[in-house]
Design a protein around this motif. Structure first.
Motif, PDB file in Angstrom:
ATOM      1  N   LYS A 773       0.818  -1.215   0.000  1.00  0.00           N
ATOM      2  CA  LYS A 773       0.000   0.000   0.000  1.00  0.00           C
ATOM      3  C   LYS A 773       0.850   1.263   0.000  1.00  0.00           C
ATOM      4  O   LYS A 773       0.572   2.219  -0.744  1.00  0.00           O
ATOM      5  N   HIS A 774       1.962   1.271   0.778  1.00  0.00           N
ATOM      6  CA  HIS A 774       2.715   2.510   1.001  1.00  0.00           C
ATOM      7  C   HIS A 774       4.049   2.562   0.261  1.00  0.00           C
ATOM      8  O   HIS A 774       4.651   3.640   0.130  1.00  0.00           O
ATOM      9  N   GLY A 775       4.552   1.416  -0.178  1.00  0.00           N
ATOM     10  CA  GLY A 775       5.817   1.407  -0.916  1.00  0.00           C
ATOM     11  C   GLY A 775       7.049   1.589  -0.053  1.00  0.00           C
ATOM     12  O   GLY A 775       8.148   1.850  -0.569  1.00  0.00           O
ATOM     13  N   GLU A 776       6.902   1.464   1.250  1.00  0.00           N
ATOM     14  CA  GLU A 776       8.023   1.549   2.176  1.00  0.00           C
ATOM     15  C   GLU A 776       7.739   0.681   3.381  1.00  0.00           C
ATOM     16  O   GLU A 776       6.616   0.209   3.579  1.00  0.00           O
ATOM     17  N   ASP A 777       8.774   0.463   4.190  1.00  0.00           N
ATOM     18  CA  ASP A 777       8.617  -0.409   5.348  1.00  0.00           C
ATOM     19  C   ASP A 777       7.811   0.260   6.453  1.00  0.00           C
ATOM     20  O   ASP A 777       7.721   1.495   6.542  1.00  0.00           O
ATOM     21  N   MET A 778       7.218  -0.574   7.311  1.00  0.00           N
ATOM     22  CA  MET A 778       6.413  -0.077   8.422  1.00  0.00           C
ATOM     23  C   MET A 778       7.257   0.828   9.327  1.00  0.00           C
ATOM     24  O   MET A 778       8.460   0.593   9.498  1.00  0.00           O
ATOM     25  N   PRO A 779       6.657   1.848   9.923  1.00  0.00           N
ATOM     26  CA  PRO A 779       7.419   2.726  10.823  1.00  0.00           C
ATOM     27  C   PRO A 779       8.122   1.977  11.944  1.00  0.00           C
ATOM     28  O   PRO A 779       9.240   2.339  12.325  1.00  0.00           O
ATOM     29  N   GLU A 780       7.511   0.931  12.481  1.00  0.00           N
ATOM     30  CA  GLU A 780       8.158   0.202  13.584  1.00  0.00           C
ATOM     31  C   GLU A 780       9.445  -0.487  13.133  1.00  0.00           C
ATOM     32  O   GLU A 780      10.337  -0.741  13.942  1.00  0.00           O
ATOM     33  N   ILE A 781       9.543  -0.767  11.822  1.00  0.00           N
ATOM     34  CA  ILE A 781      10.764  -1.342  11.271  1.00  0.00           C
ATOM     35  C   ILE A 781      11.786  -0.247  11.013  1.00  0.00           C
ATOM     36  O   ILE A 781      12.960  -0.349  11.415  1.00  0.00           O
ATOM     37  N   GLN A 782      11.342   0.814  10.368  1.00  0.00           N
ATOM     38  CA  GLN A 782      12.265   1.902  10.033  1.00  0.00           C
ATOM     39  C   GLN A 782      12.813   2.603  11.262  1.00  0.00           C
ATOM     40  O   GLN A 782      13.968   3.045  11.266  1.00  0.00           O
ATOM     41  N   ASN A 783      12.025   2.693  12.291  1.00  0.00           N
ATOM     42  CA  ASN A 783      12.402   3.503  13.459  1.00  0.00           C
ATOM     43  C   ASN A 783      12.878   2.678  14.643  1.00  0.00           C
ATOM     44  O   ASN A 783      13.168   3.237  15.711  1.00  0.00           O
ATOM     45  N   TRP A 784      13.000   1.378  14.477  1.00  0.00           N
ATOM     46  CA  TRP A 784      13.390   0.543  15.623  1.00  0.00           C
ATOM     47  C   TRP A 784      14.792   0.904  16.099  1.00  0.00           C
ATOM     48  O   TRP A 784      15.709   1.144  15.305  1.00  0.00           O
ATOM     49  N   GLN A 785      14.960   0.918  17.417  1.00  0.00           N
ATOM     50  CA  GLN A 785      16.268   1.095  18.044  1.00  0.00           C
ATOM     51  C   GLN A 785      16.408   0.086  19.176  1.00  0.00           C
ATOM     52  O   GLN A 785      15.422  -0.318  19.794  1.00  0.00           O
ATOM     53  N   TRP A 786      17.636  -0.260  19.434  1.00  0.00           N
ATOM     54  CA  TRP A 786      17.918  -1.132  20.573  1.00  0.00           C
ATOM     55  C   TRP A 786      17.540  -0.375  21.851  1.00  0.00           C
ATOM     56  O   TRP A 786      18.072   0.703  22.122  1.00  0.00           O
TER      57      TRP A 786
END
Length: 796
Positions: A773-786
Motif C-alpha cells: 500500500k505505502h511502498g516503504e517499510d512499516m514505521p516500527e521497522i524503520q524507526n526501531w532502536q535497541w
C-alpha cells in the motif's frame, strides 16, 4: 617514419646461437630424462614416458627474449618480461638457466651437463615444476595458465614505477579473450611523467590448440587499424627466415625504445601533456618455428599440430625417436655447449648481469621492494557510540575517510592506489577525492569533476582490468584496495582463483618474499540491493573464496563502522592474503565504541554481553549473527523475545572473522573446539543469521559438537525490487522469523509461546500489506532502536 638502427652481423650471429641454445633447452625439457647433450644415440629410455608441454609458442618467446637482452645490455634498461602465452614455461625456464639465475635460486640445477639433465627431468614431471611460468620460475609475476590477464598485469607493474619497462607478449589465442580486449585501453591510464612503460608484443603464430586465430587471419590493414584505434603505433615484424627476422626485430625494438624514451623525456620536462601514442609490435612467425616441418606426412610447423608435442607416441613409433634426435641436433648443440654442458662464453656474455637480468629483476619478487604503508591510527576515525544503536552512519563512508588519510600519508612514497569499476563515489569512498583524483589521460572537460592526469584512483568499467592492474601493482611491491558491488565481483572469480593459487605456492618458495595482501571491499551488498533487484543480489563470492587454501584467504563481516575501521587497518598491514570485507554503505545502526570494536575484531568472534541476558547462567538459546543486516535483525529479534518472554536466557554472539567458525585444524584463524563449545554450548539451539548462503555456515561448522542444533538463516535466492526489510522477509532472515525459530527450537516455548508465534506471523502479514500500500517499510521497522542500556557499547 622508422629510423634505421644498425646491429652488427657478428652480434646477430651470436644472438641466433643464443636462440638456438634456448630452443634446444626447451625441446629437452619437454622430451628428455637423460642424455641431455645427445652424446649417445637417442633411445626410448632417455625420453619421458608422459610428454607434457607446449612447443608451439616457445621458439617465438625465445626469439623475443634474446632480442630484449640485447636491448637491456645496450641501454642498461630495467625491464621485466610478462609471458602471456599460457604454456611458455619451457622458454622462460631455458632463458633463466642461460642467464645463470636459475642455478643461483636452485643450486642443484647447475649451469652444466648435470644441471641441464636436472632441468630437463623436472619439467612437467612428478616432484618437478609446472609447464606454465609458475611462481617457481624466477622473473615471473604472471603464470599464464589462464589467458586474458597478461597486459593488465604489465600495466599494473609499471604504475608508479617510472624506470621500469614491462615487455608483455600477448599470444593470438589470448588476444581473443574479453579481459584482453578491455586491457588494451590501459594506455589511457598510463602517465609517462610518473609511470614506467609497457611494450606490448602481439605474437601471431596463427593458431590456437586446433583452430586458426582471428587476428592472424584478418586483413593486415584491419589489424593495424584495430590497434591504432586502441591508441598504439604498431610495428610489424614477420617472417620465417631467421636471417631476415633477426635484423628486423632488432631494428624495430630500437625504434620502439627510442619512442618510449622520447615520450618520457617530454612528459618529464614539465611541458603540458596529451596522451601519447605508445609503440607496440605485431610479430608474425610460424607456430612451432624451427620444429619438425611435418610429422607422419601432416603439416606441423606453421600449423596447429605443433601446439603441444609435435612428436608423440614414441614407444609405438620408434621412427619418431629418430625425428626427435634429428630435430634437436638441428640446433647444433656441440656449437652451443662445451663438453661439460656449460654454455659457451659467446652465449653467456649476451645475457645482462645481476638484477638487469629479466629473470632476476627485483620487481618480479616484489616483496624485496615492499615498503610499509604509513597508516594513521584508525581509532581517530571512530564514531562516538553513546549506547548501542543510538546513532546511524554509513560504514563505508567512515572507511573512506580513513583511506583518504592513508592515501595522503603515502603520496610521497607513491605506493598506494585504489581500484574499482566506476564505484568509488557510489561506495562512499568519495573522501579520497579531497586528496587525489581519478587518473585520466584523455580530454578533461570544464564540467568534469575529480579527474586529473596525476590521480591515484583507477576506475574503468572492467572488473578484469581493475583486478589485473591491482595484482600487477601488488606483485611488484606496492599496496592497494579494490571496491566493487558484491554481486559483480563474481566477474573476477577465476582471476581471484589464480592469484590465491599463486600466493599459496609462493608460501612454499623460500626466495619469494611476502607481498601486500589483495584487499576487496564488497558493498552495495545483497541485503541493500532492494532498489536494483534480483540481478544485483548475490553474496556467493564468499563461498567461492573459502574454497581456497586457508593459509591465504580471510573473510570479514564487520557489523558497523567502527569494526570496519579496525578490519581495514588489519588488512592493510597483512601480507600474502586475499582479504574479503563485506560491508554496507547505507545508513545503519552503530553498535560498538571504537575501543570495543578493536577488541571484538582482535577476537574475531565475541559474546555481546550488552545484548545478552544469560550472564552467569546457561543460555536457553544462542543467537548468532555475521554481517551488518543479520546483526540488526538478530538484535531486533532479541528485543522481541526479551519483551515477550522475559525469563528466556539469550546469548548473543557476533562473528566478524568468518574463519573463526572453522576448527584450528582447518584454518589458522579457527577457534579451538573447547572455545567454540563454551561460546555456542554443546546442546542448546543456535539460531544463526548469516549474510550469505546458509549452507556455508553448516560447511564451516560441520565438525563442531553442537552442529546438529545449528539452524542458519541467510540468503536463499529470493529477491526482487522491493523494500529493504522485505528482502530479509523473503529470505526468512527477518526479526519475526528469527524469533519464531527460537520459539520452535526452545522446547519449553513450543506450547507456552503459541500466541506469541501467532502474533509474529500476523506481523509478517501486516508487513506485506503495508509495503504493497505505502511502498516503504512499516514505521516500527524503520524507526526501531535497541532499547536497552546506557553506555554499554563496551563489549568487555
Amino acid at each position: 617514419m622508422m629510423e634505421d638502427f644498425f646491429v652488427s652481423a657478428d652480434l646477430l650471429k651470436r644472438m641466433d646461437a643464443y636462440w638456438r641454445a634456448a630452443n634446444y633447452l626447451a625441446v629437452g625439457q619437454i622430451y628428455l630424462l637423460d642424455n641431455p647433450l645427445l652424446k649417445r644415440p637417442l633411445a626410448l629410455e632417455h625420453i619421458k614416458p608422459r610428454l607434457l608441454g607446449h612447443w608451439g609458442t616457445t621458439p617465438g618467446l625465445n626469439f623475443i627474449n634474446v632480442h630484449l637482452n640485447r636491448l637491456i645490455k645496450t641501454h642498461d634498461l630495467d625491464m621485466i618480461f610478462i609471458c602471456g602465452p599460457g604454456h611458455g614455461g619451457p622458454a622462460m625456464l631455458a632463458n633463466s638457466w642461460l642467464e645463470g639465475t636459475y642455478s643461483e635460486y636452485y643450486p642443484n640445477i647447475s649451469l652444466d651437463k648435470d644441471g641441464m639433465k636436472a632441468l630437463f627431468r623436472q619439467f612437467s614431471f612428478p616432484g618437478g615444476v609446472p609447464s606454465h611460468v609458475a611462481p617457481e620460475t624466477p622473473g615471473s609475476i604472471h603464470e599464464g595458465g589462464e589467458l586474458g590477464y597478461a597486459l593488465s598485469h604489465a600495466y599494473g607493474a609499471v604504475f608508479d614505477n617510472p624506470g621500469l619497462i614491462a615487455c608483455c607478449v600477448v599470444g593470438d589465442g589470448e588476444a581473443e579473450t574479453g579481459p584482453m580486449a578491455a586491457a588494451w585501453h590501459s594506455n589511457k591510464f598510463l602517465n609517462p611523467e610518473r609511470d614506467g612503460a609497457v611494450l606490448p608484443i602481439l605474437h601471431l603464430n596463427g593458431y590456437k590448440i586446433a583452430n586458426p586465430t582471428i587476428l592472424a587471419r584478418i586483413d593486415e590493414d584491419e589489424l593495424i587499424s584495430l590497434f591504432e584505434g586502441y591508441g598504439y603505433r604498431p610495428y610489424i615484424v614477420e617472417g620465417s627466415d631467421p636471417d631476415i627476422v633477426h635484423p628486423r626485430m632488432a631494428s624495430v625494438l630500437d625504434q620502439c625504445l627510442e619512442e618510449i624514451q622520447s615520450i618520457q623525456r617530454q612528459a618529464r620536462s614539465g611541458e603540458p601533456m596529451v596522451r601519447p601514442t605508445w609503440p607496440m609490435i605485431i610479430m608474425r612467425t610460424p607456430k612451432g618455428w624451427t620444429g619438425p616441418k611435418s610429422v607422419d606426412g601432416k603439416k606441423t610447423e606453421g600449423f596447429w599440430r605443433s601446439h603441444q608435442v609435435p612428436l608423440a607416441n614414441l614407444a609405438e613409433k620408434p621412427e619418431h625417436i629418430a625425428l626427435l634426435e634429428q630435430w634437436m641436433k638441428s640446433y647444433r648443440p656441440e656449437e652451443l655447449f662445451d663438453e661439460q654442458g656449460v654454455p659457451i662464453p659467446e652465449i653467456l656474455e649476451l645475457a645482462p648481469q645481476g638484477n638487469r637480468r629479466m629473470s632476476d629483476n627485483p620487481n618480479t619478487n616484489g616483496g624485496l621492494l615492499l615498503r610499509e604503508l604509513r597508516l594513521p591510527d584508525f581509532r581517530n576515525y571512530g564514531i562516538d557510540v553513546p549506547r548501542p544503536g543510538a546513532v546511524e552512519a554509513e560504514a563505508t563512508r567512515i572507511m573512506g575517510r580513513f583511506l583518504r588519510d592513508v592515501m595522503k600519508s603515502n603520496l610521497d612514497q607513491r605506493n598506494f592506489r585504489i581500484f574499482g569499476p566506476d564505484e568509488t563515489a557510489s561506495n562512499r569512498w568519495d573522501a579520497l577525492f579531497e586528496v587525489t583524483s581519478r587518473v585520466w589521460m584523455e580530454r578533461i572537460l570544464p564540467e568534469d569533476t575529480d579527474l586529473s592526469q596525476d590521480g591515484r584512483v583507477m576506475e574503468i568499467l572492467s572488473e578484469h582490468t581493475c583486478q589485473g592492474w591491482l595484482e600487477g601493482y601488488l606483485l611488484t611491491g606496492r599496496h592497494g584496495f579494490f571496491s566493487c558491488y558484491e554481486a559483480f565481483i563474481h566477474i573476477v572469480d577465476s582471476m581471484f582463483n589464480q592469484h590465491a593459487k599463486w600466493l599459496k605456492t609462493c608460501n612454499r618458495i623460500p626466495w619469494r618474499r611476502p607481498v601486500a595482501s589483495l584487499n576487496y571491499l564488497l558493498t552495495s551488498h545483497v541485503w541493500r540491493q532492494d532498489h536494483n533487484g534480483f540481478s544485483h543480489q548475490d553474496p556467493g563470492f564468499i563461498d567461492h573464496v573459502v574454497n581456497k587454501k586457508a593459509e591465504v584467504i580471510r573473510v570479514f563481516l564487520p557489523p558497523d563502522a567502527n569494526t570496519l575501521l579496525s578490519v581495514t587497518d588489519h588488512v592493510l598491514r597483512s601480507r600474502n592474503y586475499v582479504n574479503v570485507i563485506v560491508a554496507g554503505k547505507q545508513p545503519s545502526p552503530q553498535w560498538l565504541t571504537i575501543d570495543a570494536a578493536a577488541k571484538h575484531c582482535e577476537a574475531g568472534i565475541s559474546v555481546w554481553e550488552w545484548a545478552s541476558n544469560d550472564y552467569g547462567e546457561e543460555p536457553d538459546v544462542v543467537m548468532a549473527c555475521a554481517g551488518d543486516v543479520p546483526t540488526l535483525e538478530t538484535l531486533a529479534a532479541v528485543d522481541i523475545l526479551r519483551q515477550s518472554v522475559p525469563d528466556l536466557k539469550i546469548r548473543v554472539i557476533n562473528v566478524v572473522n568468518l574463519m573463526k567458525l572453522q576448527p584450528t585444524s582447518e584454518h589458522p584463524n579457527g577457534l579451538p573446539d573447547r572455545d567454540f563449545d563454551q561460546l555456542f554450548t554443546t546442546d542448546k539451539p543456535v539460531i544463526f543469521a548469516y549474510h550469505g548462503y546458509p549452507w556455508l555456515i553448516h560447511r564451516l561448522t560441520y565438525r563442531r559438537t553442537n552442529h546438529s542444533n545449528l539452524h542458519v538463516r541467510g540468503y536463499k535466492e529470493e529477491g526482487t525490487t522491493s523494500t529493504p526489510f522485505d528482502m530479509v522477509v523473503m529470505n526468512d532472515m527477518d526479526r519475526f522469523h528469527l524469533a519464531i525459530d527460537v520459539i520452535e527450537r526452545v522446547s519449553r516455548l513450543k506450547n507456552s509461546a503459541v500466541y506469541l508465534k501467532q502474533a509474529l506471523r500476523n506481523r509478517l502479514i501486516d508487513h506485506k500489506q503495508y509495503i504493497y500500500k505505502h511502498g516503504e517499510d512499516m514505521p516500527e521497522i524503520q524507526n526501531w532502536q535497541w532499547p536497552y542500556g546506557i553506555d554499554v557499547a563496551e563489549n568487555e
